[in-house]
Design a protein around this motif. Sequence first.
Motif, mmCIF file in Angstrom:
data_model
loop_
_atom_site.group_PDB
_atom_site.id
_atom_site.type_symbol
_atom_site.label_atom_id
_atom_site.label_comp_id
_atom_site.label_asym_id
_atom_site.label_seq_id
_atom_site.Cartn_x
_atom_site.Cartn_y
_atom_site.Cartn_z
ATOM 1 N N GLU A 127 -19.458 3.908 -26.604
ATOM 2 C CA GLU A 127 -20.726 4.635 -26.537
ATOM 3 C C GLU A 127 -21.216 5.034 -27.933
ATOM 4 O OE1 GLU A 127 -22.605 8.650 -24.434
ATOM 5 O OE2 GLU A 127 -20.615 7.920 -23.884
ATOM 6 N N ASN A 128 -20.289 5.528 -28.776
ATOM 7 C CA ASN A 128 -20.684 5.916 -30.133
ATOM 8 C C ASN A 128 -21.148 4.719 -30.954
ATOM 9 O OD1 ASN A 128 -20.030 8.609 -29.649
ATOM 10 N ND2 ASN A 128 -17.880 8.307 -30.233
ATOM 11 N N ILE A 129 -20.474 3.595 -30.773
ATOM 12 C CA ILE A 129 -20.859 2.399 -31.518
ATOM 13 C C ILE A 129 -22.233 1.903 -31.068
ATOM 14 C CG2 ILE A 129 -20.279 -0.008 -31.979
ATOM 15 C CD1 ILE A 129 -17.326 0.805 -31.685
ATOM 16 N N ILE A 130 -22.503 1.994 -29.770
ATOM 17 C CA ILE A 130 -23.825 1.601 -29.252
ATOM 18 C C ILE A 130 -24.916 2.459 -29.898
ATOM 19 C CG2 ILE A 130 -25.306 1.632 -27.196
ATOM 20 C CD1 ILE A 130 -22.915 0.746 -25.563
ATOM 21 N N ILE A 131 -24.654 3.767 -30.025
ATOM 22 C CA ILE A 131 -25.630 4.667 -30.643
ATOM 23 C C ILE A 131 -25.909 4.255 -32.090
ATOM 24 C CG2 ILE A 131 -26.001 7.030 -31.452
ATOM 25 C CD1 ILE A 131 -24.538 8.002 -28.947
ATOM 26 N N LEU A 132 -24.834 3.965 -32.835
ATOM 27 C CA LEU A 132 -24.997 3.561 -34.232
ATOM 28 C C LEU A 132 -25.793 2.260 -34.347
ATOM 29 C CD1 LEU A 132 -21.460 4.379 -35.709
ATOM 30 C CD2 LEU A 132 -23.595 5.635 -36.049
ATOM 31 N N ILE A 133 -25.480 1.320 -33.476
ATOM 32 C CA ILE A 133 -26.191 0.031 -33.522
ATOM 33 C C ILE A 133 -27.661 0.217 -33.167
ATOM 34 C CG2 ILE A 133 -26.366 -2.254 -32.456
ATOM 35 C CD1 ILE A 133 -23.328 -2.208 -32.128
ATOM 36 N N ARG A 134 -27.943 1.061 -32.201
ATOM 37 C CA ARG A 134 -29.340 1.318 -31.824
ATOM 38 C C ARG A 134 -30.104 2.008 -32.952
ATOM 39 N NH1 ARG A 134 -28.819 3.471 -25.538
ATOM 40 N NH2 ARG A 134 -28.417 1.421 -24.607
ATOM 41 N N VAL A 135 -29.436 2.966 -33.612
ATOM 42 C CA VAL A 135 -30.068 3.641 -34.744
ATOM 43 C C VAL A 135 -30.387 2.624 -35.834
ATOM 44 C CG1 VAL A 135 -29.680 5.275 -36.646
ATOM 45 C CG2 VAL A 135 -29.073 5.903 -34.298
ATOM 46 N N SER B 70 -37.499 8.177 -32.197
ATOM 47 C CA SER B 70 -36.666 7.228 -31.451
ATOM 48 C C SER B 70 -35.189 7.423 -31.792
ATOM 49 C CB SER B 70 -37.094 5.791 -31.767
ATOM 50 O OG SER B 70 -38.443 5.584 -31.416
ATOM 51 N N ILE B 71 -34.894 7.621 -33.077
ATOM 52 C CA ILE B 71 -33.502 7.852 -33.479
ATOM 53 C C ILE B 71 -32.969 9.131 -32.860
ATOM 54 C CG2 ILE B 71 -32.051 8.442 -35.458
ATOM 55 C CD1 ILE B 71 -33.755 6.535 -37.129
ATOM 56 N N VAL C 127 -42.761 8.466 -37.956
ATOM 57 C CA VAL C 127 -42.643 9.535 -36.950
ATOM 58 C C VAL C 127 -42.058 8.982 -35.658
ATOM 59 C CG1 VAL C 127 -43.959 11.094 -35.464
ATOM 60 C CG2 VAL C 127 -44.457 10.995 -37.906
ATOM 61 N N ILE C 128 -42.586 7.836 -35.225
ATOM 62 C CA ILE C 128 -42.070 7.206 -34.005
ATOM 63 C C ILE C 128 -40.619 6.778 -34.203
ATOM 64 C CG2 ILE C 128 -42.304 5.218 -32.480
ATOM 65 C CD1 ILE C 128 -45.320 5.357 -32.953
#
Length: 418
Positions: free
Chosen positions: A102-110, A160-161, A155-156
């Motif tokens: 889950e943490n890795i998914i967050i980093l990749i999305r960021v 989003s992040i 801003v967007i």
Amino acid sequence: MQQIQSFIYDYALNAGFSENAAKLLNTFALMLGLLIIIVISDYITRKFLLNIFSKFASRSKTNFDDLLVDHKAPRNIAHIVPLLITLQLFPFVFYHYPELEENIIILIRVYGVLLTVWIIRSILKTFESYFKTLPRLKDKPIDSYIQVAMLFIWVIGAASIFAVVINLSFIEFFTTLGAASAVLLLIFKDTILGFVASIQVAINDSVRIGDWITMDKYGADGDVIEINLSTVQVQNFDKTITHIPTYALISDSFKNWRGMESSGGRRIKRAILLKAKSVQYLTEAHISELKNIQLITAYLESRQQDINTYNTNNNIDKSTLINGRNLTNLGVFRKYIQSYIENHSAINKDMTIMVRQLAPTPQGIPLEIYAFSSDKRWANYEYIMSDIFDHALAAVPYFKLELFEIPTTFTTEILNTD
């Protein structure tokens, strides 16, 4: 696939490593392999895209694709491929540690959000450079529009992040954000004012890049070199830079010299001060003397004939000069300066030429020269104006007129009093 995924793990167990050590070693090896795949795929994709863009740019007539390459748009787009590979392979790499998924998914999305923002930035910068090469848009405040677009993108992107980190859907986040719109409007007040001002400036065509403007409130007197969202940069004639808030162009008054520069000449409007007591009627002897001045010879002969005819027909007693009609030294001098200006090679003959007498003042009688120089360049304009007034000042004594000056004794008394 399963054998490849656990090859290092099985080998480490057989070599006598503990289970935890074998998991770490296996994960490290898989991560190293993923990094190698990412680097290779990024390199291949980048080279492939750069070659395609370079070949297309060399054949294209427009320079837009060249600018895309200059602003590294293909290079940034190439990073999408390694990102997609990472999304597909990271579960394969961290299968021993599913709690990290889950943490890795967050980093990749960021990273994906930041990459998207950076790609859009490259494209917007390309449009900015391209629009500046178009003649009809070269003097428009393109920077302002690009900055506004980038502001909204950032801003967007930031929102989003934040939504990704707190695990909130994009729609839910911006619904919540709407409640704080009043605060945002307050924070971005200057930005919004600048954006509105830049649009009004562009629509009304009140200021362009390259215009000479004067704005005393901000000490600006020079050429506009940049118009962006927050400020207008003016390079003064002493080479200093003045920054004016963009919204000040619609809230405060300023002078734009574009009308003068696009016209046929630059205005000369200056007066010389003559002593009132030096104004007098001309005698026959003085008129004869002034006839030697070629510019007014014909004028004097014609005017003198008309005046003599009038005085004779009306039986005027000319034993006293004030009787009847007469020429004055001020009137003849005014006519001389008019003729001199009309024959000056640096004066635009198609625009107003006038030498006029203004209302008397305590300092004397102002005789104003009103004309337009053909050359509008500042240094040349000043030279032309100085040349005209040098001649006019030197011509004053020929007409038995005197220039007004503060008496030396009076000046000395003032200095001594101070």
